[in-house]
Design a protein around this motif. Sequence first.
Motif, PDB file in Angstrom:
ATOM      1  N   THR A 175      22.339   4.357  -2.678  1.00 44.53           N
ATOM      2  CA  THR A 175      21.295   3.562  -2.034  1.00 44.53           C
ATOM      3  C   THR A 175      20.609   2.666  -3.056  1.00 44.53           C
ATOM      4  O   THR A 175      20.310   1.492  -2.780  1.00 44.53           O
ATOM      5  N   MET A 176      20.381   3.200  -4.256  1.00 41.68           N
ATOM      6  CA  MET A 176      19.788   2.383  -5.318  1.00 41.68           C
ATOM      7  C   MET A 176      20.720   1.238  -5.696  1.00 41.68           C
ATOM      8  O   MET A 176      20.278   0.097  -5.913  1.00 41.68           O
ATOM      9  N   THR A 177      22.001   1.520  -5.761  1.00 41.52           N
ATOM     10  CA  THR A 177      22.972   0.479  -6.078  1.00 41.52           C
ATOM     11  C   THR A 177      23.010  -0.594  -5.001  1.00 41.52           C
ATOM     12  O   THR A 177      23.169  -1.791  -5.303  1.00 41.52           O
ATOM     13  N   PHE A 178      22.839  -0.175  -3.743  1.00 38.24           N
ATOM     14  CA  PHE A 178      22.840  -1.143  -2.649  1.00 38.24           C
ATOM     15  C   PHE A 178      21.700  -2.141  -2.789  1.00 38.24           C
ATOM     16  O   PHE A 178      21.898  -3.361  -2.649  1.00 38.24           O
ATOM     17  N   PHE A 179      20.479  -1.660  -3.084  1.00 32.71           N
ATOM     18  CA  PHE A 179      19.344  -2.563  -3.229  1.00 32.71           C
ATOM     19  C   PHE A 179      19.491  -3.438  -4.474  1.00 32.71           C
ATOM     20  O   PHE A 179      19.110  -4.612  -4.463  1.00 32.71           O
ATOM     21  N   ARG A 180      20.051  -2.883  -5.544  1.00 31.48           N
ATOM     22  CA  ARG A 180      20.171  -3.635  -6.785  1.00 31.48           C
ATOM     23  C   ARG A 180      21.167  -4.781  -6.642  1.00 31.48           C
ATOM     24  O   ARG A 180      20.948  -5.868  -7.183  1.00 31.48           O
ATOM     25  N   ASP A 181      22.254  -4.574  -5.910  1.00 33.43           N
ATOM     26  CA  ASP A 181      23.303  -5.573  -5.791  1.00 33.43           C
ATOM     27  C   ASP A 181      23.218  -6.395  -4.510  1.00 33.43           C
ATOM     28  O   ASP A 181      24.092  -7.230  -4.263  1.00 33.43           O
ATOM     29  N   GLY A 221      12.220  13.908  -3.515  1.00 35.47           N
ATOM     30  CA  GLY A 221      11.882  12.768  -2.665  1.00 35.47           C
ATOM     31  C   GLY A 221      11.240  13.204  -1.355  1.00 35.47           C
ATOM     32  O   GLY A 221      10.265  12.596  -0.888  1.00 35.47           O
ATOM     33  N   VAL A 222      11.748  14.286  -0.776  1.00 43.66           N
ATOM     34  CA  VAL A 222      11.165  14.798   0.468  1.00 43.66           C
ATOM     35  C   VAL A 222       9.746  15.311   0.228  1.00 43.66           C
ATOM     36  O   VAL A 222       8.831  15.058   1.027  1.00 43.66           O
ATOM     37  N   GLN A 223       9.532  16.018  -0.845  1.00 38.80           N
ATOM     38  CA  GLN A 223       8.202  16.526  -1.151  1.00 38.80           C
ATOM     39  C   GLN A 223       7.216  15.384  -1.402  1.00 38.80           C
ATOM     40  O   GLN A 223       6.039  15.469  -1.017  1.00 38.80           O
ATOM     41  N   ARG A 224       7.691  14.344  -2.005  1.00 39.37           N
ATOM     42  CA  ARG A 224       6.810  13.199  -2.251  1.00 39.37           C
ATOM     43  C   ARG A 224       6.433  12.505  -0.940  1.00 39.37           C
ATOM     44  O   ARG A 224       5.318  12.017  -0.786  1.00 39.37           O
ATOM     45  N   VAL A 225       7.364  12.488   0.012  1.00 38.59           N
ATOM     46  CA  VAL A 225       7.050  11.927   1.328  1.00 38.59           C
ATOM     47  C   VAL A 225       6.018  12.791   2.044  1.00 38.59           C
ATOM     48  O   VAL A 225       5.078  12.279   2.679  1.00 38.59           O
ATOM     49  N   LEU A 226       6.155  14.115   1.929  1.00 42.74           N
ATOM     50  CA  LEU A 226       5.219  15.015   2.605  1.00 42.74           C
ATOM     51  C   LEU A 226       3.808  14.901   2.043  1.00 42.74           C
ATOM     52  O   LEU A 226       2.828  15.150   2.753  1.00 42.74           O
ATOM     53  N   ASP A 228       0.829  -1.211   0.000  1.00 43.59           N
ATOM     54  CA  ASP A 228       0.000   0.000   0.000  1.00 43.59           C
ATOM     55  C   ASP A 228       0.861   1.256   0.000  1.00 43.59           C
ATOM     56  O   ASP A 228       0.517   2.259  -0.643  1.00 43.59           O
ATOM     57  N   ILE A 229       1.944   1.232   0.742  1.00 40.35           N
ATOM     58  CA  ILE A 229       2.836   2.386   0.813  1.00 40.35           C
ATOM     59  C   ILE A 229       4.011   2.156  -0.141  1.00 40.35           C
ATOM     60  O   ILE A 229       4.754   1.176  -0.011  1.00 40.35           O
ATOM     61  N   GLU A 230       4.178   3.058  -1.072  1.00 42.01           N
ATOM     62  CA  GLU A 230       5.285   2.941  -2.024  1.00 42.01           C
ATOM     63  C   GLU A 230       6.566   3.457  -1.378  1.00 42.01           C
ATOM     64  O   GLU A 230       6.535   4.273  -0.443  1.00 42.01           O
ATOM     65  N   TYR A 231       7.678   3.005  -1.891  1.00 39.64           N
ATOM     66  CA  TYR A 231       8.977   3.442  -1.396  1.00 39.64           C
ATOM     67  C   TYR A 231       9.972   3.402  -2.543  1.00 39.64           C
ATOM     68  O   TYR A 231       9.879   2.595  -3.467  1.00 39.64           O
ATOM     69  N   GLY A 232      10.926   4.333  -2.474  1.00 39.70           N
ATOM     70  CA  GLY A 232      11.919   4.422  -3.536  1.00 39.70           C
ATOM     71  C   GLY A 232      13.171   5.116  -3.037  1.00 39.70           C
ATOM     72  O   GLY A 232      13.287   5.503  -1.874  1.00 39.70           O
ATOM     73  N   THR A 233      14.130   5.311  -3.947  1.00 39.86           N
ATOM     74  CA  THR A 233      15.415   5.914  -3.602  1.00 39.86           C
ATOM     75  C   THR A 233      15.781   6.957  -4.652  1.00 39.86           C
ATOM     76  O   THR A 233      15.044   7.193  -5.622  1.00 39.86           O
ATOM     77  N   LEU A 234      16.942   7.567  -4.462  1.00 39.32           N
ATOM     78  CA  LEU A 234      17.477   8.500  -5.452  1.00 39.32           C
ATOM     79  C   LEU A 234      17.955   7.711  -6.669  1.00 39.32           C
ATOM     80  O   LEU A 234      18.706   6.744  -6.542  1.00 39.32           O
ATOM     81  N   SER A 286       7.403   5.479 -11.902  1.00 39.97           N
ATOM     82  CA  SER A 286       8.612   5.096 -11.180  1.00 39.97           C
ATOM     83  C   SER A 286       8.626   5.688  -9.773  1.00 39.97           C
ATOM     84  O   SER A 286       8.148   6.818  -9.532  1.00 39.97           O
ATOM     85  N   VAL A 287       9.166   4.912  -8.826  1.00 40.90           N
ATOM     86  CA  VAL A 287       9.289   5.378  -7.445  1.00 40.90           C
ATOM     87  C   VAL A 287      10.641   6.023  -7.199  1.00 40.90           C
ATOM     88  O   VAL A 287      10.898   6.506  -6.092  1.00 40.90           O
ATOM     89  N   PHE A 288      11.498   6.067  -8.207  1.00 38.23           N
ATOM     90  CA  PHE A 288      12.796   6.724  -8.084  1.00 38.23           C
ATOM     91  C   PHE A 288      12.651   8.206  -8.404  1.00 38.23           C
ATOM     92  O   PHE A 288      11.854   8.597  -9.269  1.00 38.23           O
ATOM     93  N   VAL A 289      13.421   9.021  -7.689  1.00 32.69           N
ATOM     94  CA  VAL A 289      13.334  10.476  -7.849  1.00 32.69           C
ATOM     95  C   VAL A 289      14.687  10.996  -8.314  1.00 32.69           C
ATOM     96  O   VAL A 289      15.740  10.428  -8.000  1.00 32.69           O
ATOM     97  N   PRO A 290      14.688  12.093  -9.063  1.00 34.65           N
ATOM     98  CA  PRO A 290      15.964  12.608  -9.603  1.00 34.65           C
ATOM     99  C   PRO A 290      16.805  13.334  -8.564  1.00 34.65           C
ATOM    100  O   PRO A 290      18.011  13.465  -8.732  1.00 34.65           O
ATOM    101  N   ASN A 291      16.203  13.847  -7.455  1.00 32.55           N
ATOM    102  CA  ASN A 291      16.975  14.572  -6.436  1.00 32.55           C
ATOM    103  C   ASN A 291      16.300  14.391  -5.075  1.00 32.55           C
ATOM    104  O   ASN A 291      15.153  13.928  -4.971  1.00 32.55           O
ATOM    105  N   TYR A 292      17.025  14.804  -4.040  1.00 34.05           N
ATOM    106  CA  TYR A 292      16.517  14.617  -2.680  1.00 34.05           C
ATOM    107  C   TYR A 292      15.313  15.518  -2.385  1.00 34.05           C
ATOM    108  O   TYR A 292      14.398  15.119  -1.671  1.00 34.05           O
ATOM    109  N   GLU A 293      15.304  16.723  -2.935  1.00 31.99           N
ATOM    110  CA  GLU A 293      14.190  17.639  -2.660  1.00 31.99           C
ATOM    111  C   GLU A 293      12.868  17.058  -3.147  1.00 31.99           C
ATOM    112  O   GLU A 293      11.847  17.129  -2.458  1.00 31.99           O
TER     113      GLU A 293
END
Length: 384
Positions: free
Chosen positions: A136-142, A170-175, A125-131, A161-168
């Motif tokens: 961090t994305m490389t960590f999950f992939r490998d 990603g934060v806005q999507r969490v909010l 139900d809750i989506e999650y993603g990385t930069l 896609s649940v991946f975001v191009p920058n941290y800002e």
Amino acid sequence: MNPLAVEIWLYVMAAYMVVSFTMFVMARFSQYEWNNQPHPCASTITTWWRTSQRQQRFWFITGTLLRQGSGLNPKAASTRIVGSIWWFFTLIIISSYTANLAAFLTVERTSTPIESAADLAKQEDIEYGTLEGGSTMTFFRDSKIETYQKMWKFMESRKPSVFVPNYEEGVQRVLKGNYAFLMESTLLDYIVQRNCNLTQVGGLLDSKGYGIAMPVGSPWRDKISLAILDLQEKGVIQMLYNKWWKDTGDVCSRDEKKKDSKASPLGIANIGGVFVVLLCGLSLAIVVAMLEFCWNSRKNAQTDRQSLCSEMANELRFAVRCHAPPRRPALKRSCSRCQTTSATYVPPPPRAPPNGCELNLPRSVENGAARHRGSFGYDVNDCA
């Protein structure tokens, strides 16, 4: 015990004792409370007062406090005022306790649905993603860990896609809600401390250190490594962390926010007014009890044909005695509507009739009846 503060519990116990004692004393002073129901005119008073009156008063207050009632009902106006104000007091106290108890239970049972990365992997139900393209994305992939592999398959299959191009972003999507952003702990700690609407869930997924790149065989490598170790041992690195992460002036007061979000016990500032109302009601009842005492003493003085001061002294002397006898001397007066007689009416004997007069008996006597309808009469016809 948490819904009410400690001082409120102490005040409630004190109010219980004061109201019980006040009602007991008022009942001793008021003549209306001495009625021997259901025989108000019995010549002897039973030991109901002495053996159970004190316990009954405390039982009445206890039953009212627990909303169960009691078999004892006040009769005098003063004791009824005390009972009414105590009912109002218990209504407010119990309602406040119940409402705050519900708040305590709700807060204690409220828990975050996601506590770790494993909780994220178990739901969809809750989506999650990385930069996108980050470490961090490389960590999950490998990763070779089953949980993280499952999370990577979920992130890779989501559209959009649940991946975001920058941290800002990603934060806005969490909010906006219904989204969890996985990022590096250093930057995560910095952002979370400046936005109280964000929180970190769980611990670190993976731990990596930062290093300073140098050429092979550089003479500065050992010197810089020893300097960093020296700064760690002296606590300088922690001081620098606090300076640039926590003591910058733009950190939100998360501790105060967390404290305000919890249910707090009700204190004097919340329900102290009901104690004031109770004291005012008790004061009014005491005034009414004094008026009742004076009024009853005045009536009894007129009945006994003695002075008002003597009657009040007798009544007061009896009321203040700690060990009262089973019978109350003031109740020695008898009730007029209870005075009955067992004597039957016996008619006077008939007088002899005059000479030449005929005696006429009533018809009921001639018929042999046992009742008498009136006195005997003489028929004066043909009398000389």
